[in-house]
Design a protein around this motif. Structure first.
Motif, PDB file in Angstrom:
ATOM      1  N   THR A   5      63.599  15.700  19.303  1.00  0.00           N
ATOM      2  CA  THR A   5      63.806  14.257  19.285  1.00  0.00           C
ATOM      3  C   THR A   5      62.508  13.526  19.035  1.00  0.00           C
ATOM      4  O   THR A   5      62.448  12.577  18.247  1.00  0.00           O
ATOM      5  N   CYS A 305      65.153   4.232  16.610  1.00  0.00           N
ATOM      6  CA  CYS A 305      66.311   3.873  17.437  1.00  0.00           C
ATOM      7  C   CYS A 305      67.373   4.963  17.390  1.00  0.00           C
ATOM      8  O   CYS A 305      67.969   5.319  18.422  1.00  0.00           O
ATOM      9  N   GLU A 306      67.604   5.498  16.209  1.00  0.00           N
ATOM     10  CA  GLU A 306      68.594   6.563  16.072  1.00  0.00           C
ATOM     11  C   GLU A 306      68.208   7.768  16.910  1.00  0.00           C
ATOM     12  O   GLU A 306      69.054   8.408  17.558  1.00  0.00           O
ATOM     13  N   THR A 309      67.583   6.073  21.131  1.00  0.00           N
ATOM     14  CA  THR A 309      68.491   5.178  21.865  1.00  0.00           C
ATOM     15  C   THR A 309      69.955   5.469  21.559  1.00  0.00           C
ATOM     16  O   THR A 309      70.809   4.616  21.799  1.00  0.00           O
ATOM     17  N   THR A 310      70.237   6.637  21.049  1.00  0.00           N
ATOM     18  CA  THR A 310      71.631   7.063  20.849  1.00  0.00           C
ATOM     19  C   THR A 310      71.811   8.451  21.438  1.00  0.00           C
ATOM     20  O   THR A 310      70.851   9.196  21.618  1.00  0.00           O
ATOM     21  N   GLY A 311      73.026   8.787  21.761  1.00  0.00           N
ATOM     22  CA  GLY A 311      73.313  10.111  22.268  1.00  0.00           C
ATOM     23  C   GLY A 311      73.110  10.237  23.762  1.00  0.00           C
ATOM     24  O   GLY A 311      72.694   9.289  24.444  1.00  0.00           O
ATOM     25  N   HIS A 313      70.930  11.662  25.612  1.00  0.00           N
ATOM     26  CA  HIS A 313      69.583  11.627  26.175  1.00  0.00           C
ATOM     27  C   HIS A 313      68.835  10.341  25.807  1.00  0.00           C
ATOM     28  O   HIS A 313      67.608  10.308  25.849  1.00  0.00           O
ATOM     29  N   SER A 314      69.567   9.295  25.501  1.00  0.00           N
ATOM     30  CA  SER A 314      68.934   8.041  25.099  1.00  0.00           C
ATOM     31  C   SER A 314      68.142   7.444  26.252  1.00  0.00           C
ATOM     32  O   SER A 314      68.514   7.548  27.419  1.00  0.00           O
ATOM     33  N   ARG A 317      69.083   1.120  25.518  1.00  0.00           N
ATOM     34  CA  ARG A 317      70.007   0.581  24.513  1.00  0.00           C
ATOM     35  C   ARG A 317      69.336  -0.580  23.788  1.00  0.00           C
ATOM     36  O   ARG A 317      68.461  -1.263  24.338  1.00  0.00           O
ATOM     37  N   GLU A 319      69.912  -4.070  21.263  1.00  0.00           N
ATOM     38  CA  GLU A 319      70.749  -5.094  20.627  1.00  0.00           C
ATOM     39  C   GLU A 319      69.860  -6.061  19.905  1.00  0.00           C
ATOM     40  O   GLU A 319      68.664  -6.160  20.189  1.00  0.00           O
TER      41      GLU A 319
END
Length: 321
Positions: A5, A305-306, A309-311, A313-314, A317, A319
């Protein structure tokens, strides 16, 4: 954050060796003491974007000065930024010298003016720091700040301030700054500014975010409950995003308190939520955001961010508006 990651989040290439030079001393007329800076930059490369970093007002003596925030500074510099850190007059290292100076104890105007003095004298800074001459890109300037430093960054990005001493709305916007990062910055005043420290720091609750027009990333910890200023809870630190006009981005870090995992210094005992993985992720995300803001067409921020902040193990979040 796994090794894979981390690699995918880092689209800057391999980190470069970092040169760090301090103090750079600038004499400023009317300032009660000289303005002292630390400058950190990659050992090689030209056209370096500049990050002005405004320290907070924490309990340690030296972290709230040019000597703090190494976990962020070293990453930013290793990945292509020149980072300039002033010691503001609010620093505990100067309290014995400036306690009775005009503007004490908040020095809110001086903190912002420090950054303008730096930008006015980049030529001097380049000449003073070995191997830096001719390497800065003056068209790519950003500001970052933690806590009280986030308050300072907001002012430089366009927020107004209702001066508690005069009652007048004041702006100290610095137009040469193109984007910013606000880390655990204070929120709104009014009825929300009702904690036991509110009367001692009225300037904190005097900010008007409605004119903070420059692009900014607001970083807030979802466990950052600043009861000394407000009973609103962690959401108070999202106000610079909620109350400011677009374009703004909000990064909410999971389980993060006011130190955001320990950004003020390596292994700092004052950190209540020490988490080296969170700090590493935040360093990458903030670098990616500023890289994308300062380089038209760059996809660094979406990639970070991909990855982070996804999945399952983020680290948080995101916005935007």
């Amino acid at each position: 954050m796994t090794a894979s990651t981390a690699t995918s989040a880092d689209s800057f290439g391999a980190p470069a060796p970092v040169l760090s030079f301090s103090p750079v001393v600038l004499s400023v007329p009317g300032r009660p003491v000289d303005l002292q800076l630390r400058v950190s930059a990659p050992a090689t490369g030209a056209g370096l974007p500049v990050i002005l970093l405004s320290h907070g007002h924490g309990p340690s003596n030296n972290l709230s000065s040019l000597n703090g925030y190494a976990p962020l500074v070293n990453f930013w510099a290793a990945h292509g930024f020149a980072v300039i850190q002033p010691t503001h007059l609010t620093s505990r290292t100067l309290s014995h010298l400036v306690a009775d100076a005009p503007g004490a104890p908040y020095f809110w105007r001086s903190r912002a003016e420090d950054m303008t003095h730096i930008l006015d004298r980049l030529d001097t800074i380049e000449r003073t720091v070995p191997q830096l001459a001719g390497r800065l890109d003056r068209t790519k300037v950003a500001v970052a700040g933690h806590s009280l430093g986030g308050f300072t960054a907001a002012l430089l990005l366009g927020a107004g301030l209702n001066d508690p001493d005069t009652g007048k709305l004041v702006h100290v916007t610095e137009p040469r700054i193109r984007a910013g990062v606000l880390l655990a910055a204070p929120g709104r005043g009014g009825d929300a500014f009702n904690g036991p420290m509110a009367e001692q720091w009225p300037v904190i609750g005097a900010v008007d975010f409605s004119t903070m027009a420059a692009p900014a990333l607001v970083v807030a910890g979802d466990k950052d409950d600043s009861r000394h200023f407000t009973d609103i809870g962690p959401a108070w630190h999202t106000d610079p995003y909620t109350l400011a006009p677009s374009p703004k981005t909000l990064l909410t870090l999971f389980d993060a308190e006011h130190g955001l995992g320990g950004i003020a210094g390596y292994d700092a005992a004052e950190t209540t939520d020490e988490n080296p993985q969170r700090v590493a992720a935040l360093a990458r995300l903030t670098a990616a955001y500023l890289h994308t803001q300062l380089h038209s067409g760059a996809r660094t921020w979406p990639a970070a961010c991909e990855a982070l902040t996804t999945g399952p193990h983020s680290v948080g979040r995101v916005e935007a508006k």
